[in-house]
Enzyme design. Structure first.
Site, short mmCIF file in Angstrom:
data_model
loop_
_atom_site.label_atom_id
_atom_site.label_comp_id
_atom_site.label_asym_id
_atom_site.label_seq_id
_atom_site.Cartn_x
_atom_site.Cartn_y
_atom_site.Cartn_z
N ASP A 10 75.17 -43.64 -30.07
CA ASP A 10 76.40 -42.91 -30.27
C ASP A 10 77.59 -43.94 -30.68
OD1 ASP A 10 77.88 -40.62 -30.10
OD2 ASP A 10 77.79 -40.59 -27.78
N ASP A 45 77.39 -34.36 -23.51
CA ASP A 45 77.41 -35.15 -22.61
C ASP A 45 78.03 -34.98 -21.36
OD1 ASP A 45 76.73 -37.77 -21.30
OD2 ASP A 45 78.49 -38.72 -22.28
N GLY A 76 82.06 -33.49 -28.96
CA GLY A 76 83.06 -33.07 -27.94
C GLY A 76 82.41 -31.56 -27.54
#
Length: 359
Positions: free
Chosen positions: A109, A289, A266
């Site tokens: 990431d 996440d 997001g």
């Protein structure tokens, strides 16, 4: 489009298989959840959800998550713990993923400019692994230089992509700004207008990277914010992703519906309609996440709450002062509760992103 061979593969995939998977996702109208993993426990929670829902999955480590994988007691000077943790996670995932019988994209990431030593360490490991096996250790990596100028961002990505392309690796890059904070990149106080990338800027990325390899995706900002916020506080405009595709098609002169592979950052807390619009406009990967972190907690929290009288001492509970509690405080019991609730949340995402049943 006939289902590609990659759908029947088990374990970590790379190169053409990653591209084939993303091509198929665009053709069939689904996106693949990218789950941040920080331990063997979170890895198996994600793999279990994907297996049980007959879906591919992306597992990714962040710089901080990788350091945690290595152990919080390890010094992270010069990103040593993050490098070691990422490599350890990669080898673990490579070893265990075939057991679950699904294709897995092994990714890393956000890597900001100040974290490039981490990226350098992983790329070195990729090249060493490639020299021995003919495949890179990781399927793909992400560079997030969105805090830098667009010119520097694109040029740096191109420099690294030259090395990655020799191994058939996929590159994800971010252009524009995703709000909030995510491992080393803090954009919590930027102006809202800065959260939307223009088609011209996105195409500038395409022009530079496509000369090197077609194996890249773009995380273009469309109002995204990392974390979870109250409804109304985040103004997502996934429809502008369609503008990027239309502009690129015109500039390239192609009939391809989606010349760009796009990424949704997001994703936690977004609506079904927002996901549908993004996927319709060529998004193949959605980062998830924060929702998974909270889901993992809830299983453990509820277990501790419900079994609290059995967790106060090794011996002694409501069934008797001499009754042992080992079967209640054994980590394999309560950690498993977190895995189950995290798996459930990922299963929901697989359904929402239309990934369920694609294998």
């Amino acid at each position: 489009m006939a289902p590609p061979a990659v759908l029947s593969k088990s374990g970590v995939i790379y190169g053409k298989d990653v591209k084939d998977l993303f091509d198929y996702a665009q053709e069939k109208g689904f996106a693949i959840p990218a789950i941040n993993v920080t331990s063997s426990s979170t890895v198996v929670a994600a793999l279990e959800a994907a297996r049980d829902n007959k879906a591919p999955i992306i597992l990714q480590t962040s710089q901080g998550g990788a350091a945690y994988f290595a152990g919080k007691g390890v010094d992270n000077k010069d990103q040593a713990a993050s490098i070691a943790g990422s490599i350890a996670a990669a080898h673990y995932i490579r070893a265990i993923a075939p057991t679950y019988g699904i294709p897995v994209v092994l990714h890393t990431d956000h890597c900001a400019k100040k974290l490039l030593p981490w990226f350098d360490g992983m790329l070195k490991a990729d090249e060493e692994f490639f020299a021995k096996t003919g495949t890179p250790l990781f399927s793909s990596h992400m560079l997030d230089l969105s805090e830098e100028t667009d010119d520097e961002n694109i040029a740096t990505c191109a420099k690294y992509f030259e090395r990655m392309a020799k191994m058939g690796q996929w590159l994800e890059m971010e252009i524009g700004i995703t709000g909030g904070e995510e491992d080393g990149v803090n954009n919590e106080h930027v102006e809202k207008d800065a959260l939307y990338t223009s088609p011209e800027t996105v195409f500038a990325v395409y022009e530079s990277l496509h000369k090197i390899s077609p194996n890249f995706s773009i995380a273009a900002a469309f109002g995204n914010v990392h974390g979870v916020y109250k409804p109304g506080n985040v103004q997502l405009r996934p429809e502008i992703l369609g503008d990027h595709q239309v502009y690129a098609k015109k500039q390239i002169g192609t009939d391809a519906k989606h010349p760009l592979y796009l990424v949704f950052h997001g994703g936690s807390g977004s609506t079904q309609e927002e996901f549908n619009t993004a996927i319709k406009n060529g998004v193949v990967k959605v980062n998830l996440d924060t929702d998974c972190q909270y889901a993992y907690l809830t299983g453990i929290r509820d277990y501790v709450t419900n079994k609290i009288e059995y967790l106060k001492a090794p011996v002694g509970n409501p069934e008797g002062a001499d009754k042992p509690n080992k079967k209640y405080f054994d980590p394999r019991v309560w950690v498993r509760e977190g895995e189950k609730t995290m798996s459930k949340r990922i299963a929901e995402a697989l359904d929402i992103f239309h990934t369920k049943g694609q294998l």
